[in-house]
Scaffold this motif. Structure first.
Motif, PDB file in Angstrom:
ATOM      1  N   GLU A   1       0.791  -1.224   0.027  1.00 20.46           N
ATOM      2  CA  GLU A   1       0.117   0.047  -0.070  1.00 20.46           C
ATOM      3  C   GLU A   1       0.721   1.233  -0.086  1.00 20.46           C
ATOM      4  O   GLU A   1       0.340   2.415  -0.045  1.00 20.46           O
ATOM      5  N   GLN A   2       2.099   0.972   0.181  1.00 22.32           N
ATOM      6  CA  GLN A   2       2.968   2.452   0.101  1.00 22.32           C
ATOM      7  C   GLN A   2       3.323   3.112  -1.309  1.00 22.32           C
ATOM      8  O   GLN A   2       3.456   4.228  -1.289  1.00 22.32           O
ATOM      9  N   SER A   3       2.805   2.412  -2.169  1.00 24.90           N
ATOM     10  CA  SER A   3       3.050   2.855  -3.666  1.00 24.90           C
ATOM     11  C   SER A   3       4.194   3.343  -3.796  1.00 24.90           C
ATOM     12  O   SER A   3       4.117   4.185  -4.626  1.00 24.90           O
ATOM     13  N   ASP A   4       5.215   2.597  -3.513  1.00 23.81           N
ATOM     14  CA  ASP A   4       6.625   3.320  -3.929  1.00 23.81           C
ATOM     15  C   ASP A   4       7.536   2.309  -4.662  1.00 23.81           C
ATOM     16  O   ASP A   4       8.741   2.338  -4.811  1.00 23.81           O
ATOM     17  N   THR A   5       6.933   0.901  -4.827  1.00 21.89           N
ATOM     18  CA  THR A   5       7.751  -0.087  -5.389  1.00 21.89           C
ATOM     19  C   THR A   5       6.853  -0.913  -6.504  1.00 21.89           C
ATOM     20  O   THR A   5       5.951  -1.493  -6.204  1.00 21.89           O
ATOM     21  N   LEU A   6       7.283  -0.333  -7.796  1.00 22.88           N
ATOM     22  CA  LEU A   6       6.667  -0.715  -8.827  1.00 22.88           C
ATOM     23  C   LEU A   6       6.652  -1.991  -9.377  1.00 22.88           C
ATOM     24  O   LEU A   6       7.599  -2.639  -9.373  1.00 22.88           O
ATOM     25  N   THR A   7       5.690  -3.166  -9.834  1.00 26.18           N
ATOM     26  CA  THR A   7       5.786  -4.454 -10.332  1.00 26.18           C
ATOM     27  C   THR A   7       5.382  -4.840 -11.651  1.00 26.18           C
ATOM     28  O   THR A   7       5.708  -5.756 -12.134  1.00 26.18           O
ATOM     29  N   ASN A   8       4.733  -3.586 -12.519  1.00 29.66           N
ATOM     30  CA  ASN A   8       4.486  -3.841 -13.680  1.00 29.66           C
ATOM     31  C   ASN A   8       4.866  -2.774 -14.659  1.00 29.66           C
ATOM     32  O   ASN A   8       4.316  -2.107 -15.489  1.00 29.66           O
ATOM     33  N   PRO A   9       6.193  -2.612 -14.884  1.00 29.90           N
ATOM     34  CA  PRO A   9       6.729  -1.903 -15.900  1.00 29.90           C
ATOM     35  C   PRO A   9       6.552  -2.345 -17.284  1.00 29.90           C
ATOM     36  O   PRO A   9       6.726  -3.626 -17.376  1.00 29.90           O
ATOM     37  N   ARG A  10       6.518  -1.375 -18.261  1.00 29.23           N
ATOM     38  CA  ARG A  10       6.717  -1.923 -19.732  1.00 29.23           C
ATOM     39  C   ARG A  10       7.791  -1.794 -20.340  1.00 29.23           C
ATOM     40  O   ARG A  10       8.474  -2.524 -21.193  1.00 29.23           O
ATOM     41  N   LEU A  11       8.653  -0.620 -20.014  1.00 31.17           N
ATOM     42  CA  LEU A  11      10.108  -0.263 -20.526  1.00 31.17           C
ATOM     43  C   LEU A  11      10.961   0.297 -19.292  1.00 31.17           C
ATOM     44  O   LEU A  11      10.308   0.830 -18.388  1.00 31.17           O
ATOM     45  N   LEU A  12      11.919  -0.506 -19.389  1.00 29.97           N
ATOM     46  CA  LEU A  12      13.210  -0.050 -18.228  1.00 29.97           C
ATOM     47  C   LEU A  12      14.221   0.503 -19.337  1.00 29.97           C
ATOM     48  O   LEU A  12      14.676   0.019 -20.462  1.00 29.97           O
ATOM     49  N   VAL A  13      15.057   1.501 -18.619  1.00 28.48           N
ATOM     50  CA  VAL A  13      16.060   2.151 -19.342  1.00 28.48           C
ATOM     51  C   VAL A  13      17.370   2.191 -18.244  1.00 28.48           C
ATOM     52  O   VAL A  13      17.100   2.663 -16.995  1.00 28.48           O
ATOM     53  N   GLU A  14      18.532   1.601 -18.465  1.00 28.37           N
ATOM     54  CA  GLU A  14      19.725   1.950 -17.487  1.00 28.37           C
ATOM     55  C   GLU A  14      20.592   2.577 -18.506  1.00 28.37           C
ATOM     56  O   GLU A  14      20.840   2.087 -19.699  1.00 28.37           O
ATOM     57  N   VAL A  15      21.227   3.694 -17.959  1.00 27.74           N
ATOM     58  CA  VAL A  15      22.548   4.404 -18.476  1.00 27.74           C
ATOM     59  C   VAL A  15      23.762   3.662 -17.885  1.00 27.74           C
ATOM     60  O   VAL A  15      23.783   3.787 -16.714  1.00 27.74           O
ATOM     61  N   LEU A  16      24.472   3.345 -18.822  1.00 34.11           N
ATOM     62  CA  LEU A  16      25.619   2.684 -18.188  1.00 34.11           C
ATOM     63  C   LEU A  16      26.714   3.463 -17.770  1.00 34.11           C
ATOM     64  O   LEU A  16      26.854   4.606 -17.605  1.00 34.11           O
TER      65      LEU A  16
ATOM     66  N   GLY B   1      24.041  -8.328 -17.296  1.00 32.78           N
ATOM     67  CA  GLY B   1      24.013  -9.732 -17.077  1.00 32.78           C
ATOM     68  C   GLY B   1      22.961 -10.197 -15.973  1.00 32.78           C
ATOM     69  O   GLY B   1      21.853 -10.019 -16.163  1.00 32.78           O
ATOM     70  N   ARG B   2      23.226 -10.002 -14.546  1.00 35.55           N
ATOM     71  CA  ARG B   2      22.237 -10.340 -13.505  1.00 35.55           C
ATOM     72  C   ARG B   2      21.053  -9.452 -13.574  1.00 35.55           C
ATOM     73  O   ARG B   2      19.921 -10.007 -13.422  1.00 35.55           O
ATOM     74  N   LYS B   3      21.232  -8.368 -13.697  1.00 36.38           N
ATOM     75  CA  LYS B   3      19.947  -7.336 -13.794  1.00 36.38           C
ATOM     76  C   LYS B   3      19.104  -7.409 -14.967  1.00 36.38           C
ATOM     77  O   LYS B   3      17.782  -7.683 -14.674  1.00 36.38           O
ATOM     78  N   PHE B   4      19.503  -7.841 -15.940  1.00 35.48           N
ATOM     79  CA  PHE B   4      18.513  -8.001 -17.312  1.00 35.48           C
ATOM     80  C   PHE B   4      18.129  -9.469 -17.338  1.00 35.48           C
ATOM     81  O   PHE B   4      16.841  -9.608 -17.458  1.00 35.48           O
ATOM     82  N   GLU B   5      18.761 -10.406 -16.476  1.00 36.45           N
ATOM     83  CA  GLU B   5      18.143 -11.754 -15.971  1.00 36.45           C
ATOM     84  C   GLU B   5      16.906 -11.682 -15.346  1.00 36.45           C
ATOM     85  O   GLU B   5      15.648 -12.176 -15.512  1.00 36.45           O
ATOM     86  N   GLN B   6      16.923 -10.713 -14.147  1.00 39.51           N
ATOM     87  CA  GLN B   6      16.046 -10.118 -13.330  1.00 39.51           C
ATOM     88  C   GLN B   6      14.874  -9.844 -13.888  1.00 39.51           C
ATOM     89  O   GLN B   6      13.595 -10.127 -13.741  1.00 39.51           O
ATOM     90  N   TYR B   7      15.192  -8.765 -14.891  1.00 42.79           N
ATOM     91  CA  TYR B   7      14.067  -7.913 -15.609  1.00 42.79           C
ATOM     92  C   TYR B   7      13.389  -8.849 -16.699  1.00 42.79           C
ATOM     93  O   TYR B   7      12.022  -8.740 -16.527  1.00 42.79           O
ATOM     94  N   ARG B   8      13.993  -9.897 -17.129  1.00 42.48           N
ATOM     95  CA  ARG B   8      13.415 -10.478 -17.962  1.00 42.48           C
ATOM     96  C   ARG B   8      12.288 -11.645 -17.529  1.00 42.48           C
ATOM     97  O   ARG B   8      11.411 -11.793 -18.091  1.00 42.48           O
ATOM     98  N   GLY B   9      12.198 -11.706 -15.993  1.00 43.18           N
ATOM     99  CA  GLY B   9      11.090 -12.357 -15.126  1.00 43.18           C
ATOM    100  C   GLY B   9      10.131 -11.522 -15.024  1.00 43.18           C
ATOM    101  O   GLY B   9       9.088 -12.159 -14.594  1.00 43.18           O
ATOM    102  N   ILE B  10      10.098 -10.176 -15.386  1.00 41.13           N
ATOM    103  CA  ILE B  10       8.888  -9.433 -15.108  1.00 41.13           C
ATOM    104  C   ILE B  10       7.960  -9.589 -16.500  1.00 41.13           C
ATOM    105  O   ILE B  10       7.946  -9.261 -17.488  1.00 41.13           O
ATOM    106  N   ARG B  11       6.621  -9.964 -16.373  1.00 36.26           N
ATOM    107  CA  ARG B  11       5.813 -10.392 -17.209  1.00 36.26           C
ATOM    108  C   ARG B  11       5.389  -9.272 -18.094  1.00 36.26           C
ATOM    109  O   ARG B  11       5.154  -9.371 -19.232  1.00 36.26           O
ATOM    110  N   SER B  12       5.068  -8.103 -17.461  1.00 37.42           N
ATOM    111  CA  SER B  12       4.738  -7.086 -18.091  1.00 37.42           C
ATOM    112  C   SER B  12       5.663  -6.278 -19.202  1.00 37.42           C
ATOM    113  O   SER B  12       5.295  -5.364 -20.024  1.00 37.42           O
TER     114      SER B  12
END
Length: 206
Positions: free
Chosen positions: A95-110, A120-131
């Protein structure tokens, strides 16, 4: 990132700790990792990407937000992408509404210290997000963007690479086009941190 080994805790404990903290931390597998501040070029590129995406999404049910929003993956990673896009009503871990679970697009600046992790590890985790349908990895050392996108037929992830100020990133899943000239507007590459790894080869599947 620095591992705070003495801060090993549950996800619920991490959220309580993080909400009371004045600095940001990532969390995975019971461990908390301090996040270092970014460079000027990193901040400029991140802001450019967010602004361009917001402009492209006007009039749609999608929203783009910056790195203050935390994202949680089904695999247990809690992190702060540089840019997050969600479409329709956002969903959160509580209920705190500060941790999203349904992103459509994520961007990381290297950054040199995070490139292997972001690819690597982060993209592996991101691929598990169904949305999630798209992931952009944006260089800060030169005009280059790697675009990972989910192929609907079999769920595999494909890669398209874009380089040069004349290139444009086509994010078909959102119906937007991002010119690299806008992503890198105002950037002095001589002041940017160099990229430690070469870009991946387009056409790869994940």
């Amino acid at each position: 990132m620095t591992n705070l080994a003495h801060k090993r805790m549950s996800a619920a404990e991490y959220l309580a700790f993080e909400r009371a903290s004045e600095t940001k931390h990532q969390f995975f597998d019971g461990e908390v990792f301090a996040m270092a501040g970014g460079s000027y070029v990193h901040a400029l590129v991140s802001n450019n990407v967010a602004a361009e995406i917001r402009s492209c999404l006007k009039g749609t049910p999608c929203q783009a937000v910056g790195s203050d929003l935390r994202v949680a993956t089904p695999g247990g990673l809690y992190t702060y992408p540089d840019v997050t896009v969600h479409c329709g009503p956002p969903t959160f871990v509580d209920e705190q509404s500060d941790t999203l679970t349904n992103p459509r697009l994520l961007v990381e600046v290297l950054s040199p210290s995070t490139e292997r992790y972001d690819r690597g590890r982060k993209f592996e985790q991101y691929r598990g997000i169904r949305s999630l349908t798209d992931y952009l990895i944006v260089s800060q050392g030169h005009a280059s963007v790697d675009h990972f996108f989910r192929r609907e037929a079999d769920g595999a992830w494909l890669l398209m690479g874009y380089s040069g100020m004349e290139a444009q990133v086509s994010v078909d899943n959102l119906g937007i086009v991002l010119p690299l000239s806008e992503i890198y507007a105002g950037v002095d590459f001589s002041a940017a941190e160099p990229d430690p790894l070469p870009p991946l080869r387009p056409g790869a599947t994940f």
